[in-house]
Design an enzyme around this catalytic site. Structure first.
Site, mmCIF file in Angstrom:
data_model
loop_
_atom_site.group_PDB
_atom_site.id
_atom_site.type_symbol
_atom_site.label_atom_id
_atom_site.label_comp_id
_atom_site.label_asym_id
_atom_site.label_seq_id
_atom_site.Cartn_x
_atom_site.Cartn_y
_atom_site.Cartn_z
ATOM 1 C CB SER A 110 -0.925 -0.047 1.212
ATOM 2 O OG SER A 110 -1.695 1.123 1.309
ATOM 3 C CE LYS A 163 -0.367 2.023 -3.756
ATOM 4 N NZ LYS A 163 0.256 0.717 -4.048
ATOM 5 C CE1 TYR A 195 0.012 6.644 -3.413
ATOM 6 C CE2 TYR A 195 -0.291 5.298 -5.366
ATOM 7 C CZ TYR A 195 0.402 5.594 -4.202
ATOM 8 O OH TYR A 195 1.465 4.813 -3.833
#
EC number: 1.1.1.102
Lengths: 302, 298
Positions: free
Chosen positions: A142, A160, A156
């Site tokens: 991650s 993650k 993003y």
């Protein structure tokens, strides 16, 4: 009286520290283990570090986010050549930052596809065999942006964070089968991917990111491998990483009593510190906004 | 000495409590506000629309099924508090194509003015063991639950920032706060919403736009009934730790914009819960293996 209670408390904590390794998973033996990874061009570089004649680096080219059946085939090929997979490291991913309304609409789907689905498919291809053999490690890479959402990282961070949700649920399913999941949360790391990310990074994101320093990928890798072998659910680097992981542990599982104890004790303090950080991030964002508006007005009146 | 320190501490905490409302955002005035609710034709979304309507808002309902939309419209209109209120219905799949969603928002704004509050409630749940879930489910849930929240938010954000006022609500789930057995695909999609919301809030805070992420528990809705049809045993047993709520309660709370704070005590409790979930999973696994062995030897 108080002294006696304090002594008991200290003795109890010491006892927990000693007992802790007993509940932790047995470390995975790396010599001879089969690790599947996506570093095609690095085969030569990796082979320079061999420690015996038998070791093999196999390279298979595929887009792990495209089609599950392709990924399943790749894993099958790999297992035919090198045996069943002992450890899977899902490190395929990319980053892109920008303001929510400036990011191209396709970016949201693209990042989710590469970072999330590209981790789901390989994991799904190895999980049944791992459960049958009653041994395995799956590592998800991650990011610190997967522990907190930052300016410019709407697409993003979402991808993650998704990895973490997947990993927590998956760990609960496979724990009785001696398969352990590790989620790594690296900070900004000096890699080609990071250089690419920096090309389009907004000012606010850059300023906020300066709160933590850039790490070397070798350090990050060492920590991840160590945590993966041990079977730790959480893998982080440095003191910032430690604080962020303890703070955002939420309902994540622990693999050692000491880890749990530390989380319980530090959470209040770390949340207090975190609130100050958040305040400073908000003020960076506000200052940039006012700066931008001043220069817009200056341009108009000029 | 100790007593004096304790007294100072109490006084300090009381002071913080009094000062706290000063740093909080000014509440949004619902009377006359334009509220868009995606997934507003049933379940929690419909109840949120009713709750806002009861307080004087103008509603735009967005969902795929036109019949369900019209039915919901009738039900919502029963709660009107004045003659001017309007419920607008627009049919679209919010996860399909951004341009379609942008058009829908444009239409809604032409009729009812700029959007003051967007509630992203379109979503679905599906549970099953990681290796049993159909591969397409991972992409599908992410598309509906995550992209279906991204697109409407993106369509309203610029106007909200210009007007310096707005609320965006994302409906996540308790499964978006912890990953549970059977919810690999679903939890991932609901965690993603939180990452999006945290980052987005940091971007829009100086513009007086506030993000709310709701984490409803199991709620008695048609969506939940659908989810239960294929739920694994372990998931069902673990879910029995919390009770099922009524969507009206959930909607009331969401509209009120609740804020929660946690500390070390909760982490301790959490660790015990995790331990009990793990033991449920282990027991089911051993149970299943015993019956498999019994079948083989029979």
């Amino acid at each position: 009286m108080l002294l006696l209670a304090a002594a008991f408390l200290v003795a109890f904590v010491l006892l927990l520290y000693m007992v802790s390794p007993l509940i932790s998973p047995k470390p995975l033996a790396l010599p001879g283990a089969h690790v599947v990874d996506k570093l095609l061009q690095a085969k030569k570089e990796i082979e320079m570090h061999s420690i015996n004649d038998k070791q093999v680096v196999l390279c298979i080219s595929v887009d792990v986010s495209q089609d599950y059946n392709q990924v399943e085939n790749v894993i099958k090929q790999a297992q035919e050549k090198l045996g069943p997979v002992d450890m899977l490291v899902n490190c395929a991913g990319m980053a892109m930052s920008g303001k929510f309304e400036d990011l191209e609409v396709s970016t949201f789907e693209r990042l989710m596809s590469i970072n999330y689905l590209g981790s789901v498919y390989p994991s799904r291809a190895v999980i049944t065999t791992m459960k049958e053999r009653r041994v395995g490690r799956i590592v998800f890479v991650s990011s610190q942006a997967g522990q907190l959402g930052l300016f410019g990282f709407t697409a993003y961070s979402a991808s993650k964070f998704a990895i973490r949700g997947l990993a927590e649920a998956l760990q609960m399913e496979v724990k009785p089968y001696n398969v352990y999941i590790t989620v790594a949360y690296p900070p900004d790391t000096d890699t080609p991917g990071f250089a690419e990310e920096n090309r389009t990074k907004p000012l606010e994101t850059r300023l906020i990111s300066e709160t933590t320093s850039v790490c070397k990928p070798e350090q990050v890798a060492k920590q991840i491998v160590k945590d993966a072998i041990q079977g730790n659910f959480n893998s982080s680097l440095g003191s910032d990483g430690y604080m962020l992981s303890a703070l955002t542990c939420g309902m994540a599982p622990v693999t050692s009593i000491t880890e749990g104890l530390q989380q319980v004790v530090t959470m209040g303090l770390f949340r207090t510190i975190a609130l100050f950080y958040l305040g400073s991030f908000d003020s960076i964002v506000r200052r940039c906004m006012m700066q931008r508006e001043k220069s817009e007005i200056a341009d108009k009146t000029a």
